[in-house]
Design a protein around this motif. Structure first.
Motif, PDB file in Angstrom:
ATOM      1  N   GLY A   1       0.653  -1.373  -0.051  1.00  0.00           N
ATOM      2  CA  GLY A   1       0.050  -0.184   0.008  1.00  0.00           C
ATOM      3  C   GLY A   1       0.857   1.353  -0.125  1.00  0.00           C
ATOM      4  O   GLY A   1       0.273   2.393   0.171  1.00  0.00           O
ATOM      5  N   GLY A   2       2.097   1.390  -0.329  1.00  0.00           N
ATOM      6  CA  GLY A   2       2.849   2.434  -0.192  1.00  0.00           C
ATOM      7  C   GLY A   2       3.001   2.930   1.069  1.00  0.00           C
ATOM      8  O   GLY A   2       3.233   4.316   1.333  1.00  0.00           O
ATOM      9  N   GLY A   3       3.040   2.231   2.006  1.00  0.00           N
ATOM     10  CA  GLY A   3       3.051   2.396   3.534  1.00  0.00           C
ATOM     11  C   GLY A   3       4.193   3.194   3.738  1.00  0.00           C
ATOM     12  O   GLY A   3       4.451   4.306   4.538  1.00  0.00           O
ATOM     13  N   SER A   4       5.424   2.610   3.443  1.00  0.00           N
ATOM     14  CA  SER A   4       7.001   3.093   3.440  1.00  0.00           C
ATOM     15  C   SER A   4       6.996   4.297   3.021  1.00  0.00           C
ATOM     16  O   SER A   4       7.774   5.555   3.687  1.00  0.00           O
ATOM     17  CB  SER A   4       8.059   2.193   3.148  1.00  0.00           C
ATOM     18  N   VAL A   5       6.529   4.730   1.805  1.00  0.00           N
ATOM     19  CA  VAL A   5       6.666   5.931   1.135  1.00  0.00           C
ATOM     20  C   VAL A   5       5.718   7.000   1.954  1.00  0.00           C
ATOM     21  O   VAL A   5       6.330   8.338   2.113  1.00  0.00           O
ATOM     22  CB  VAL A   5       6.150   5.815  -0.452  1.00  0.00           C
ATOM     23  N   ASP A   6       4.698   6.711   2.458  1.00  0.00           N
ATOM     24  CA  ASP A   6       3.790   7.754   3.049  1.00  0.00           C
ATOM     25  C   ASP A   6       4.404   8.007   4.218  1.00  0.00           C
ATOM     26  O   ASP A   6       4.574   9.050   4.734  1.00  0.00           O
ATOM     27  CB  ASP A   6       2.342   7.110   3.319  1.00  0.00           C
ATOM     28  N   GLU A   7       5.162   7.128   5.079  1.00  0.00           N
ATOM     29  CA  GLU A   7       5.715   7.546   6.308  1.00  0.00           C
ATOM     30  C   GLU A   7       6.812   8.226   6.060  1.00  0.00           C
ATOM     31  O   GLU A   7       7.137   9.121   6.787  1.00  0.00           O
ATOM     32  CB  GLU A   7       6.469   5.967   7.090  1.00  0.00           C
ATOM     33  N   LEU A   8       7.838   8.187   5.107  1.00  0.00           N
ATOM     34  CA  LEU A   8       8.677   8.839   4.507  1.00  0.00           C
ATOM     35  C   LEU A   8       8.461  10.298   4.417  1.00  0.00           C
ATOM     36  O   LEU A   8       8.973  11.240   4.739  1.00  0.00           O
ATOM     37  CB  LEU A   8       9.663   8.228   3.352  1.00  0.00           C
TER      38      LEU A   8
ATOM     39  N   LYS B   1       5.834  11.878   5.696  1.00  0.00           N
ATOM     40  CA  LYS B   1       5.350  12.106   6.775  1.00  0.00           C
ATOM     41  C   LYS B   1       6.585  12.934   7.664  1.00  0.00           C
ATOM     42  O   LYS B   1       6.755  14.033   8.244  1.00  0.00           O
ATOM     43  CB  LYS B   1       4.779  11.510   7.660  1.00  0.00           C
ATOM     44  N   LEU B   2       7.637  11.930   7.513  1.00  0.00           N
ATOM     45  CA  LEU B   2       8.920  12.538   8.303  1.00  0.00           C
ATOM     46  C   LEU B   2       9.578  13.554   7.671  1.00  0.00           C
ATOM     47  O   LEU B   2      10.139  14.437   8.319  1.00  0.00           O
ATOM     48  CB  LEU B   2       9.992  11.222   8.153  1.00  0.00           C
ATOM     49  N   SER B   3       9.368  13.666   6.303  1.00  0.00           N
ATOM     50  CA  SER B   3      10.161  14.810   5.485  1.00  0.00           C
ATOM     51  C   SER B   3       9.343  16.105   5.777  1.00  0.00           C
ATOM     52  O   SER B   3       9.941  17.173   6.047  1.00  0.00           O
ATOM     53  CB  SER B   3      10.076  14.433   4.002  1.00  0.00           C
TER      54      SER B   3
ATOM     55  N   ASP C   1      10.639  19.411   7.662  1.00  0.00           N
ATOM     56  CA  ASP C   1      10.732  20.653   7.006  1.00  0.00           C
ATOM     57  C   ASP C   1      10.004  21.620   7.907  1.00  0.00           C
ATOM     58  O   ASP C   1      10.332  22.954   7.868  1.00  0.00           O
ATOM     59  CB  ASP C   1       9.704  20.565   5.800  1.00  0.00           C
ATOM     60  N   LYS C   2       8.993  21.056   8.552  1.00  0.00           N
ATOM     61  CA  LYS C   2       8.336  22.224   9.892  1.00  0.00           C
ATOM     62  C   LYS C   2       9.217  22.439  11.040  1.00  0.00           C
ATOM     63  O   LYS C   2       8.936  23.446  11.778  1.00  0.00           O
ATOM     64  CB  LYS C   2       7.005  21.524  10.336  1.00  0.00           C
TER      65      LYS C   2
ATOM     66  N   GLU D   1      19.152  15.014  12.269  1.00  0.00           N
ATOM     67  CA  GLU D   1      19.855  13.816  12.746  1.00  0.00           C
ATOM     68  C   GLU D   1      18.578  12.889  13.345  1.00  0.00           C
ATOM     69  O   GLU D   1      18.725  11.781  13.013  1.00  0.00           O
ATOM     70  CB  GLU D   1      20.607  14.070  14.066  1.00  0.00           C
ATOM     71  N   GLU D   2      17.522  13.358  13.775  1.00  0.00           N
ATOM     72  CA  GLU D   2      16.594  12.565  13.845  1.00  0.00           C
ATOM     73  C   GLU D   2      15.761  11.913  12.696  1.00  0.00           C
ATOM     74  O   GLU D   2      15.190  10.780  12.671  1.00  0.00           O
ATOM     75  CB  GLU D   2      15.201  13.277  15.120  1.00  0.00           C
ATOM     76  N   PHE D   3      15.672  12.642  11.766  1.00  0.00           N
ATOM     77  CA  PHE D   3      15.097  12.338  10.321  1.00  0.00           C
ATOM     78  C   PHE D   3      15.861  11.244   9.809  1.00  0.00           C
ATOM     79  O   PHE D   3      15.371  10.505   9.485  1.00  0.00           O
ATOM     80  CB  PHE D   3      15.133  13.475   9.554  1.00  0.00           C
TER      81      PHE D   3
END
Length: 129
Positions: free
Chosen positions: A96-103, A105-107, A111-112, A118-120
């Motif tokens: 389902g593209g879960g890893s892409v979605d999570e990545l 969200k992390l990005s 950005d915010k 480092e955490e990213f």
């Protein structure tokens, strides 16, 4: 070349084409005989002997008797192969593209400013592992 007129060349090409098409049809029928799981072993042997001993009659009778189910088996095999390819792609790409979605969200969090670089990187490494 004068001994072999152009019309004879066309006839030879026609017969060669028909001969090749005949073997293609014969191999298609033999392949279908072995692929059909509804036939018993003796039925497969009978059809195979019929198609090899009396090839013209055997193939024509096979096409008449089992031609429609032959097309259905071809379509079913194509669907099964397509499903296997889709399943492989989903398994390889992640369900389902879960890893892409999570990545993503992390990005967005990085950005915010909610995540440091480092955490990213740690979260990205953990996610992609």
């Amino acid at each position: 070349m004068d001994d072999y007129p152009l019309l004879n060349l066309f006839w030879t090409m026609l017969w060669l084409f028909l001969w090749v098409m005949w073997f293609f049809l014969l191999f298609k029928v033999i392949t279908d005989i072995f692929r059909d799981h509804t036939l018993s072993g003796w039925a497969k042997a009978g059809w195979l002997v019929f198609a090899l001993v009396l090839p013209y009659l055997g193939v024509l009778v096979y096409l008449g008797v089992r031609g429609k189910s032959m097309a259905e088996r071809d379509m079913r095999q194509a669907r099964e192969q397509e499903a296997a390819v889709r399943q492989y792609i989903q398994k390889t790409a992640g369900t389902g593209g879960g890893s892409v979605d999570e990545l993503h969200k992390l990005s967005t969090l990085r950005d915010k400013g909610d995540l440091s670089q480092e955490e990213f990187e740690k979260a990205k490494t953990k996610l992609l592992a």
